[in-house]
Write a protein that holds these residues in place. Structure first.
Motif, mmCIF file in Angstrom:
data_model
loop_
_atom_site.group_PDB
_atom_site.id
_atom_site.type_symbol
_atom_site.label_atom_id
_atom_site.label_comp_id
_atom_site.label_asym_id
_atom_site.label_seq_id
_atom_site.Cartn_x
_atom_site.Cartn_y
_atom_site.Cartn_z
ATOM 1 N N HIS A 1 0.679 -1.518 -0.316
ATOM 2 C CA HIS A 1 0.264 0.115 0.238
ATOM 3 C C HIS A 1 0.851 1.560 -0.125
ATOM 4 C CE1 HIS A 1 -3.319 2.903 0.590
ATOM 5 N NE2 HIS A 1 -2.530 2.864 2.008
ATOM 6 N N MET A 2 2.147 1.610 1.602
ATOM 7 C CA MET A 2 2.887 2.085 0.535
ATOM 8 C C MET A 2 3.131 3.151 -0.425
ATOM 9 S SD MET A 2 1.996 3.635 3.984
ATOM 10 C CE MET A 2 2.566 4.873 3.462
ATOM 11 N N ASP A 3 3.715 1.913 -0.909
ATOM 12 C CA ASP A 3 4.352 2.060 -1.974
ATOM 13 C C ASP A 3 3.951 2.779 -3.178
ATOM 14 O OD1 ASP A 3 7.094 0.890 -1.752
ATOM 15 O OD2 ASP A 3 6.778 -1.205 -2.202
ATOM 16 N N GLU A 4 2.571 1.682 -3.403
ATOM 17 C CA GLU A 4 1.503 2.218 -4.169
ATOM 18 C C GLU A 4 0.787 4.224 -3.671
ATOM 19 O OE1 GLU A 4 0.334 1.624 -7.662
ATOM 20 O OE2 GLU A 4 1.803 -0.227 -7.014
ATOM 21 N N PHE A 5 0.975 4.381 -2.673
ATOM 22 C CA PHE A 5 0.665 5.388 -2.000
ATOM 23 C C PHE A 5 1.802 6.063 -2.847
ATOM 24 C CE2 PHE A 5 0.867 9.222 0.678
ATOM 25 C CZ PHE A 5 -0.277 9.707 0.971
ATOM 26 N N SER A 6 3.472 6.355 -2.478
ATOM 27 C CA SER A 6 4.368 6.935 -2.727
ATOM 28 C C SER A 6 4.140 7.356 -4.339
ATOM 29 C CB SER A 6 5.404 6.497 -2.201
ATOM 30 O OG SER A 6 5.452 5.991 -1.097
ATOM 31 N N LYS A 7 4.052 6.436 -5.087
ATOM 32 C CA LYS A 7 3.965 6.510 -6.312
ATOM 33 C C LYS A 7 2.852 7.737 -6.961
ATOM 34 C CE LYS A 7 6.664 2.342 -7.466
ATOM 35 N NZ LYS A 7 5.876 0.080 -7.733
ATOM 36 N N SER A 8 1.820 7.561 -6.235
ATOM 37 C CA SER A 8 1.004 8.448 -6.402
ATOM 38 C C SER A 8 1.206 9.278 -6.125
ATOM 39 C CB SER A 8 -1.035 7.977 -6.551
ATOM 40 O OG SER A 8 -0.869 7.344 -5.225
ATOM 41 N N ASN A 9 1.419 9.189 -4.779
ATOM 42 C CA ASN A 9 1.627 11.063 -4.319
ATOM 43 C C ASN A 9 3.011 12.082 -4.833
ATOM 44 O OD1 ASN A 9 -0.658 11.760 -2.672
ATOM 45 N ND2 ASN A 9 -0.674 9.937 -2.504
ATOM 46 N N GLY A 10 4.352 10.815 -5.951
ATOM 47 C CA GLY A 10 4.739 10.969 -5.692
ATOM 48 C C GLY A 10 6.158 11.696 -4.683
ATOM 49 N N ILE A 11 6.214 10.791 -4.036
ATOM 50 C CA ILE A 11 7.185 10.916 -2.643
ATOM 51 C C ILE A 11 7.973 9.418 -2.488
ATOM 52 C CG2 ILE A 11 6.258 12.275 -1.602
ATOM 53 C CD1 ILE A 11 5.014 10.131 0.135
ATOM 54 N N GLU A 12 8.237 8.880 -3.838
ATOM 55 C CA GLU A 12 9.082 7.925 -4.059
ATOM 56 C C GLU A 12 10.617 8.113 -3.759
ATOM 57 O OE1 GLU A 12 7.499 9.620 -7.277
ATOM 58 O OE2 GLU A 12 6.917 7.627 -8.371
ATOM 59 N N LYS A 13 10.955 9.203 -3.809
ATOM 60 C CA LYS A 13 12.130 9.666 -3.372
ATOM 61 C C LYS A 13 12.095 9.380 -1.397
ATOM 62 C CE LYS A 13 16.357 13.150 -3.476
ATOM 63 N NZ LYS A 13 16.372 14.368 -3.704
ATOM 64 N N PHE A 14 11.016 9.856 -1.083
ATOM 65 C CA PHE A 14 11.500 9.213 0.436
ATOM 66 C C PHE A 14 11.534 8.193 0.523
ATOM 67 C CE2 PHE A 14 9.050 9.503 4.147
ATOM 68 C CZ PHE A 14 9.806 9.228 5.146
ATOM 69 N N SER A 15 10.138 7.420 0.232
ATOM 70 C CA SER A 15 10.174 5.967 0.481
ATOM 71 C C SER A 15 11.412 5.288 -0.426
ATOM 72 C CB SER A 15 9.093 5.057 -0.471
ATOM 73 O OG SER A 15 9.013 5.263 -2.053
ATOM 74 N N GLN A 16 12.047 5.854 0.110
ATOM 75 C CA GLN A 16 13.624 4.880 -0.686
ATOM 76 C C GLN A 16 14.054 4.405 0.805
ATOM 77 O OE1 GLN A 16 15.600 6.476 -4.104
ATOM 78 N NE2 GLN A 16 14.166 6.171 -4.854
ATOM 79 N N TRP A 17 14.142 5.720 1.962
ATOM 80 C CA TRP A 17 14.787 5.899 2.498
ATOM 81 C C TRP A 17 14.100 6.023 4.217
ATOM 82 C CZ3 TRP A 17 19.522 5.783 1.878
ATOM 83 C CH2 TRP A 17 20.009 6.564 0.361
ATOM 84 N N ALA A 18 12.266 5.561 3.797
ATOM 85 C CA ALA A 18 11.536 4.688 5.107
ATOM 86 C C ALA A 18 11.110 3.570 4.920
ATOM 87 C CB ALA A 18 10.385 5.474 4.241
#
Length: 95
Positions: free
Chosen positions: A74-91
């Motif tokens: 869910h959080m991977d999809e959420f990150s992609k759809s909200n343009g925060i993939e760079k952050f999710s790499q470090w989460a």
């Protein structure tokens, strides 16, 4: 003097807030998870963000693994759809 770590943290702050809110809201659907605590582990240029959930109700490791996969997906999809993939790499989500 602003360090690269300071710059990274400033850039990531809006994404961190968005990610943390969604993660906390999404995790509420699981009775096996209690409170979420957040932590940061700084490095020279970047830092990792930890989101650690308390385990409750004596839930089995298999069930916790299933929950972890559902939340991570869910959080991977959420990150992609909200343009925060760079952050999710470090989460890092810990259950």
């Amino acid at each position: 003097m602003t360090t690269r770590l300071d710059k990274f943290k400033r850039e990531m702050e809006p994404a961190r807030q968005l990610y943390a809110k969604e993660l906390k809201d999404f995790a509420r659907r699981y009775d096996a998870l209690g409170e979420m605590t957040m932590g940061e582990f700084p490095d020279i240029d970047v830092q990792e963000y930890f989101f650690d959930f308390e385990k409750v109700n004596g839930t089995s490791e298999d069930e916790l693994d299933r929950i972890f996969i559902e939340i991570s997906d869910h959080m991977d999809e959420f990150s992609k759809s909200n343009g925060i993939e760079k952050f999710s790499q470090w989460a890092r989500i810990l259950i």
